[in-house]
Design a protein around this motif. Structure first.
Motif, PDB file in Angstrom:
ATOM      1  N   ALA A  85       0.897  -1.132  -0.037  1.00 22.15           N
ATOM      2  CA  ALA A  85      -0.056  -0.137   0.041  1.00 22.15           C
ATOM      3  C   ALA A  85       0.769   1.368  -0.219  1.00 22.15           C
ATOM      4  CB  ALA A  85      -0.779   0.045   1.262  1.00 22.15           C
ATOM      5  N   GLY A  86       2.080   1.014   0.357  1.00 21.64           N
ATOM      6  CA  GLY A  86       2.947   2.351   0.475  1.00 21.64           C
ATOM      7  C   GLY A  86       2.986   2.986   1.713  1.00 21.64           C
ATOM      8  N   LEU A  87       2.372   2.350   2.605  1.00 17.36           N
ATOM      9  CA  LEU A  87       2.592   2.822   4.159  1.00 17.36           C
ATOM     10  C   LEU A  87       3.820   2.881   4.491  1.00 17.36           C
ATOM     11  CD1 LEU A  87      -1.139   1.613   5.642  1.00 17.36           C
ATOM     12  CD2 LEU A  87      -0.409   3.913   5.033  1.00 17.36           C
ATOM     13  N   ILE A 143       1.383   5.068  -2.307  1.00 14.39           N
ATOM     14  CA  ILE A 143       0.082   5.645  -1.420  1.00 14.39           C
ATOM     15  C   ILE A 143      -0.840   6.379  -1.999  1.00 14.39           C
ATOM     16  CG2 ILE A 143       1.069   7.749  -0.644  1.00 14.39           C
ATOM     17  CD1 ILE A 143       0.125   5.530   2.023  1.00 14.39           C
TER      18      ILE A 143
END
Lengths: 310, 247
Positions: free
Chosen positions: A106-108, A127
């Motif tokens: 998710a790019g978190l 994100i």
């Protein structure tokens, strides 16, 4: 065009060296048989040119460092590809780094090494481009169901009337249309999860991540929502990755199942599920289902034994 | 309510039975008689005090919101200002009030400043606590939806901080009355605080108690209006009030 899709990575993700076409580089660990794909996704997809995977994770590792504890290696050398229209399920014991993997996709969080690409693009920010549904519904208590569902569209700047009509349309399909004016506190856990999924899919992203979406529910509601999910979720235009520790759930929903080891999370087994969809509840008696379940359980059992002997 | 009524009744009975002199402690009936005997006197002074309270309260809330917002956006600002916020509360305002007289003069100004000194702290601290207590999973959820920091602030942080903000407002509402009285104690020509101060040496005890009673009613009204506003604004919040924060 076709030649521009493959990338070879050196250890430095900023120093990428182009080597060979994507088809050879990404030997997808398996591809769904075209027959299992719904009509829509087969259109425009010829047999000779395979699309670049929608999500591609390559040798991604992540460890967490804290001040007074030894660093924890959450996941190690994870490599996986998921293409459009595919439903991948990752099964593993608790604390095996499944959620970390989803957070990375998710790019978190960024992986320590390795890379993740979305639609063949490694550099782009992930994100905000991946739909993500969490274990808990995370509905905003001060918003009613409609306004909660709209949140993603609102953030994206979609005009209110358009957002509302899209939300109401999908709400009907999701079975939450009667509750649009209700507040989350008045809803059951199952209903709240439906709304959470509605919120996640409304912005129409090509990737959907589901982090044990039914974990907090009782067994009956869980079974009901599993059937509901496979009915309402239009898989054709998205790549879906679900994480669970429930083997039957994995086989009810997935096109492909990966088994992850306990910490550090590694991929131990990969299994294609060739059962036709939608899968009725008596699919659990299907010999193929039983065999697949046995394979998954024994792989997980190996994980458990290894853990005990440690 | 009933308990308060019983207390007043007990007061009345004890004072009469023990035959306490009215200049030491007047019976409740005399206090109320005083209140209804000179309504325009109390209204005139209450009007002055209410003005000080409301202006001071408004300044304080505005200041707190600006402060907390600025500190949310800048870690540096938070680190440099926060110690001063705490330090400001260690100053005994009562001793500072005469200085305000010298600095600002004798008008309504110094009273407003005292009210602000009393009220901005509970509001700011609660608001900041609220902004910091946002669930990190919620923040992640907003991030995955592609929210900018600004969108996160307006759609998540501010909304989550509201219950804390109201908890701070309630404390501030009550202490704002004390602030106004202290402001008037030091220098004033009108106001309920001034009325108490000038009536005490004259042994006009009924008048003093009537003024105190008026002040208590004012504080209660402030508190009740904020509680009503809170229950309207937060009607969909679960549990609807954390009652948290510091006072």
């Amino acid at each position: 065009m076709a030649g521009l899709r493959g990338w070879m990575l050196s250890t430095d993700p900023h120093n990428l060296i182009w080597v060979m076409p994507a088809e050879e580089l990404y030997k997808p660990m398996s591809a769904p048989s075209d027959d299992s794909l719904p009509e829509r996704s087969r259109q425009g997809q010829s047999k000779t040119v395979r699309r670049a995977p929608t999500v591609s994770v390559s040798n991604a590792s992540k460890s967490f460092v804290s001040v007074d504890m030894p660093p924890v290696q959450a996941m190690q050398d994870i490599t996986l590809d998921v293409s459009l229209g595919e439903f991948l399920v990752i099964v593993g014991p608790s604390g095996c780094g499944k959620s970390t993997l989803l957070n990375v996709i998710a790019g978190l969080i960024e992986p320590d090494s390795g890379y993740v690409s979305l639609e063949g693009d490694i550099e782009a920010e992930r994100i905000g481009r991946v739909a993500y549904m969490h274990q808990i519904d995370l509905l905003l208590p001060w918003r009613n169901v409609l306004d909660n569902a709209l949140l993603g569209l609102e953030i994206a700047g979609v005009p209110r009337t358009e957002a509302e009509s899209r939300a109401t349309e999908l709400a009907t399909k999701f079975g939450v249309a009667d509750f649009l004016n209700a507040y989350p506190a008045t809803l059951s856990g199952g209903m709240r999860q439906r709304v959470a999924l509605l919120r996640a899919v409304l912005p129409d992203r090509s990737v959907l991540l589901l982090d044990e979406p039914f974990k907090a529910l009782d067994a009956i509601t869980r079974a009901e929502l599993q059937r509901w999910l496979s009915d309402v979720l239009d898989r054709s235009n998205r790549a879906t990755i679900m994480v669970t520790h429930d083997v039957e759930e994995a086989l009810m929903l997935g096109d492909r199942v990966l088994v992850m080891s306990s910490r550090p999370g590694r991929i131990l087994l990969e299994l294609d599920v060739d059962l036709p969809r939608p899968r009725p509840s008596d699919v659990v008696r299907d010999p193929q289902f039983v065999e697949a379940k046995w394979q998954l359980l024994s792989a997980l059992d190996g994980v458990a034994t290894a853990r005990e002997s440690n | 309510m009933i308990l308060a009524g019983l207390g007043l009744l007990l007061w009345e009975i004890l004072v009469r039975v023990l035959n306490v002199q009215t200049w030491i402690l007047p019976p409740v009936s005399l206090i109320f008689a005083e209140l209804f005997d000179k309504p325009d006197l109390f209204l005139r002074h209450a009007y002055v005090t209410v003005q000080e309270i409301l202006i001071g309260f408004a300044v304080s809330v505005t200041f707190s919101c600006v402060m907390a917002t600025a500190m949310f956006w800048s870690r540096l600002l938070e680190r440099s200002v926060y110690p001063f916020l705490i330090a400001s509360q260690t100053i005994p305002v009562f001793t500072l009030a005469p200085m305000l007289l010298i600095w600002i003069g004798t008008g309504i100004g110094p009273k407003i400043v005292v009210v602000v000194l009393f009220t901005f702290f509970p509001v700011t601290i609660n608001l900041m606590t609220g902004l910091k207590s946002v669930d990190s999973d919620m923040v992640d959820m907003f991030r995955t939806l592609g929210a900018s920091r600004r969108q996160m602030f307006t759609k998540l942080y501010v909304r989550s901080a509201l219950p804390y903000f109201f908890a701070g407002l309630k404390v501030a509402a009550v202490v704002s009355v004390i602030g106004a009285v202290i402001g008037e104690w030091v220098s004033a020509a009108s106001g309920l605080g001034w009325l108490i101060k000038t009536s005490t040496p004259k042994f006009q005890t009924e008048l003093v108690f009537a003024a105190i009673f008026t002040l208590s009613v004012m504080a209660a009204l402030m508190f009740i209006s904020i509680a009503l506003l809170q229950s309207r604004v937060l009607r969909n919040y679960p549990g609807s009030n954390p009652q948290g924060g510091t006072s």
